[in-house]
Design a protein around this motif. Structure first.
Motif, PDB file in Angstrom:
ATOM      1  N   GLY A 102      52.385  32.167   3.638  1.00 51.66           N
ATOM      2  CA  GLY A 102      52.970  31.391   4.809  1.00 51.66           C
ATOM      3  C   GLY A 102      51.987  30.272   5.188  1.00 51.66           C
ATOM      4  O   GLY A 102      52.219  29.289   6.094  1.00 51.66           O
ATOM      5  N   GLY A 103      50.672  30.178   4.569  1.00 53.39           N
ATOM      6  CA  GLY A 103      49.815  29.402   4.837  1.00 53.39           C
ATOM      7  C   GLY A 103      49.969  28.163   4.604  1.00 53.39           C
ATOM      8  O   GLY A 103      50.748  27.516   3.662  1.00 53.39           O
ATOM      9  N   THR A 104      49.041  27.072   4.959  1.00 54.27           N
ATOM     10  CA  THR A 104      49.188  25.783   4.446  1.00 54.27           C
ATOM     11  C   THR A 104      48.200  25.534   3.486  1.00 54.27           C
ATOM     12  O   THR A 104      46.832  25.975   3.553  1.00 54.27           O
ATOM     13  CB  THR A 104      49.232  24.637   5.391  1.00 54.27           C
ATOM     14  N   GLY A 105      48.274  24.836   2.499  1.00 54.07           N
ATOM     15  CA  GLY A 105      47.285  24.376   1.586  1.00 54.07           C
ATOM     16  C   GLY A 105      47.863  23.535   0.502  1.00 54.07           C
ATOM     17  O   GLY A 105      49.121  23.626   0.261  1.00 54.07           O
ATOM     18  N   THR A 106      46.901  23.063  -0.254  1.00 52.40           N
ATOM     19  CA  THR A 106      47.618  22.128  -1.487  1.00 52.40           C
ATOM     20  C   THR A 106      47.890  22.964  -2.801  1.00 52.40           C
ATOM     21  O   THR A 106      48.421  22.345  -3.665  1.00 52.40           O
ATOM     22  CB  THR A 106      46.454  20.957  -1.816  1.00 52.40           C
ATOM     23  N   GLY A 107      47.538  24.230  -3.064  1.00 50.81           N
ATOM     24  CA  GLY A 107      47.615  24.923  -3.956  1.00 50.81           C
ATOM     25  C   GLY A 107      46.789  24.686  -5.042  1.00 50.81           C
ATOM     26  O   GLY A 107      45.794  24.001  -4.967  1.00 50.81           O
ATOM     27  N   MET A 108      46.930  25.049  -6.098  1.00 51.93           N
ATOM     28  CA  MET A 108      46.140  24.891  -7.292  1.00 51.93           C
ATOM     29  C   MET A 108      46.145  23.377  -8.090  1.00 51.93           C
ATOM     30  O   MET A 108      47.377  22.883  -8.230  1.00 51.93           O
ATOM     31  CB  MET A 108      46.489  25.834  -8.442  1.00 51.93           C
ATOM     32  N   MET A 109      45.145  22.658  -8.012  1.00 51.64           N
ATOM     33  CA  MET A 109      45.166  21.558  -8.418  1.00 51.64           C
ATOM     34  C   MET A 109      44.256  21.144  -9.671  1.00 51.64           C
ATOM     35  O   MET A 109      43.147  21.628  -9.374  1.00 51.64           O
ATOM     36  CB  MET A 109      44.702  20.545  -7.258  1.00 51.64           C
TER      37      MET A 109
END
Length: 112
Positions: A102-109
């Protein structure tokens, strides 16, 4: 299909057998599906109640392994995008062991 049959969930086994036969499986699997359908037609009942709706698409919760049906609230891991039920928000993701559910982040890029 076979797991439902072994646990005497004949109505569910019949549903899975019908869906398998729609896919035109190879000989032995088709034969087994037809046999299970014949047995289930004589006694169509389930011993164990399943939390499964064949008409509604779903994703599986990564912690409780229960279905999260379309339209139900869910939270995701920002890194691996695995789905979880809302009560697991804030826990460590059990799939990737990297991120908070549920956190915020850009994910794997991928950067060139």
């Amino acid at each position: 299909m076979t797991a439902c049959y072994k646990h005497k969930n004949l109505q569910s086994a019949q549903t899975f057998a019908r869906r398998l036969l729609e896919l035109a499986p190879p000989g032995q699997a088709a034969t087994l599906a037809r046999q299970i359908q014949q047995v289930a037609e004589r006694n169509p009942r389930d011993e164990i109640q399943l939390d499964y709706d064949q008409y509604n698409s779903f994703v599986v919760c990564g912690i409780s392994y229960t279905p999260i049906y379309r339209g139900s609230p869910s939270v995701q891991c920002p890194y691996c995008r695995a789905h979880f039920k809302p009560e697991f928000q804030g826990n460590l993701c059990t799939i990737c062991d990297i991120s908070q559910i549920g956190g915020t982040g850009t994910g794997m890029m991928v950067m060139p």
